[in-house]
Design a protein around this motif. Structure first.
Motif, mmCIF file in Angstrom:
data_model
loop_
_atom_site.group_PDB
_atom_site.id
_atom_site.type_symbol
_atom_site.label_atom_id
_atom_site.label_comp_id
_atom_site.label_asym_id
_atom_site.label_seq_id
_atom_site.Cartn_x
_atom_site.Cartn_y
_atom_site.Cartn_z
ATOM 1 N N GLN A 22 0.820 -1.211 0.000
ATOM 2 C CA GLN A 22 0.000 0.000 0.000
ATOM 3 C C GLN A 22 0.854 1.262 0.000
ATOM 4 N N GLN A 23 1.906 1.272 0.809
ATOM 5 C CA GLN A 23 2.761 2.456 0.884
ATOM 6 C C GLN A 23 3.541 2.664 -0.415
ATOM 7 N N THR A 24 3.930 1.563 -1.060
ATOM 8 C CA THR A 24 4.620 1.683 -2.348
ATOM 9 C C THR A 24 3.664 2.248 -3.389
ATOM 10 N N LYS A 25 2.441 1.748 -3.407
ATOM 11 C CA LYS A 25 1.444 2.256 -4.365
ATOM 12 C C LYS A 25 1.151 3.734 -4.114
ATOM 13 N N GLN A 26 1.077 4.122 -2.850
ATOM 14 C CA GLN A 26 0.852 5.528 -2.541
ATOM 15 C C GLN A 26 2.021 6.379 -3.067
ATOM 16 N N ALA A 27 3.236 5.907 -2.877
ATOM 17 C CA ALA A 27 4.408 6.632 -3.380
ATOM 18 C C ALA A 27 4.379 6.715 -4.910
ATOM 19 N N LEU A 28 3.886 5.673 -5.555
ATOM 20 C CA LEU A 28 3.761 5.681 -7.017
ATOM 21 C C LEU A 28 2.679 6.672 -7.462
ATOM 22 N N ARG A 29 1.591 6.757 -6.730
ATOM 23 C CA ARG A 29 0.506 7.683 -7.071
ATOM 24 C C ARG A 29 0.929 9.138 -6.885
ATOM 25 N N LEU A 30 1.711 9.387 -5.837
ATOM 26 C CA LEU A 30 2.115 10.757 -5.518
ATOM 27 C C LEU A 30 3.350 11.217 -6.288
ATOM 28 N N GLY A 31 3.960 10.319 -7.047
ATOM 29 C CA GLY A 31 5.144 10.691 -7.806
ATOM 30 C C GLY A 31 6.420 10.670 -6.990
ATOM 31 N N VAL A 32 6.348 10.132 -5.774
ATOM 32 C CA VAL A 32 7.552 10.000 -4.942
ATOM 33 C C VAL A 32 8.466 8.956 -5.576
ATOM 34 N N LEU A 33 7.858 7.907 -6.114
ATOM 35 C CA LEU A 33 8.594 6.882 -6.860
ATOM 36 C C LEU A 33 8.205 6.985 -8.329
ATOM 37 N N VAL A 34 9.183 6.908 -9.197
ATOM 38 C CA VAL A 34 8.942 6.972 -10.640
ATOM 39 C C VAL A 34 9.697 5.826 -11.307
ATOM 40 N N PRO A 35 9.301 5.479 -12.529
ATOM 41 C CA PRO A 35 9.999 4.390 -13.221
ATOM 42 C C PRO A 35 11.509 4.584 -13.213
ATOM 43 N N GLY A 36 12.191 3.495 -12.889
ATOM 44 C CA GLY A 36 13.653 3.509 -12.813
ATOM 45 C C GLY A 36 14.189 3.608 -11.408
ATOM 46 N N ASP A 37 13.370 4.077 -10.463
ATOM 47 C CA ASP A 37 13.818 4.169 -9.074
ATOM 48 C C ASP A 37 14.002 2.776 -8.488
ATOM 49 N N ARG A 38 15.020 2.638 -7.638
ATOM 50 C CA ARG A 38 15.255 1.366 -6.959
ATOM 51 C C ARG A 38 14.600 1.396 -5.591
ATOM 52 N N LEU A 39 13.873 0.327 -5.277
ATOM 53 C CA LEU A 39 13.279 0.195 -3.954
ATOM 54 C C LEU A 39 14.354 -0.229 -2.966
ATOM 55 N N PRO A 40 14.139 0.039 -1.685
ATOM 56 C CA PRO A 40 15.120 -0.410 -0.692
ATOM 57 C C PRO A 40 15.207 -1.938 -0.703
#
Length: 145
Positions: A22-40
């Motif tokens: 859920q938190q990853t999806k929220q970050a994807l929706r808000l633009g905090v994470l974008v294609p190419g970013d590496r997750l921890p």
């Protein structure tokens, strides 16, 4: 790499792996994470959130199954696609209006739980009962009743 830090609420009743999803999806929706970013890495999440690395791996597999991330052996797990739209970013006018409303609510003495209850109620009305009410209003108008 974008620093995403997962916050696990053990009292919520929601499994930790679902909270990570859920938190990853929220970050994807808000633009905090974008294609190419590496997750921890699972190890990094384990160290910062005190969850078993397998919990994180389970969450990442779910995100992979949904086509949102992809593992790259030896490199990590990377964002494949976003869920964000221009209207959902923290720089959108809607976000600014929401922050202003939250400030007004806090100024009126509302606690965080009060605001959460109001938001949950408004979401329910708008996206569940609101859709039915709008459809019903259209039907009533079109039949002239």
């Amino acid at each position: 790499m974008v620093a995403v830090e997962y916050r696990i609420d053990r009292r919520s009743g929601v499994p930790a792996f679902q909270q990570i999803v859920q938190q990853t999806k929220q970050a994807l929706r808000l633009g905090v994470l974008v294609p190419g970013d590496r997750l921890p890495t699972a190890k990094e999440v384990s160290e910062t959130s005190a969850v078993n690395p397998n919990t994180t791996l389970k969450a990442y597999r779910e995100l992979e199954r949904e086509g949102l991330v992809e593992p790259r052996p030896g490199l990590g797990t990377f964002v494949r696609r976003t869920l964000g739209r221009p209207e959902t970013g923290t720089d959108s006018p809607l976000y600014g209006e929401l922050v202003a409303w939250m400030s007004k609510a806090a100024g009126a003495g509302l606690e965080q739980e009060d605001v959460a209850a109001l938001v949950a109620s408004a979401l329910e009305q708008q996206y569940v009962t609101g859709a039915t009410a709008v459809a019903g209003a259209r039907t009533t108008r079109s039949t002239g009743e």
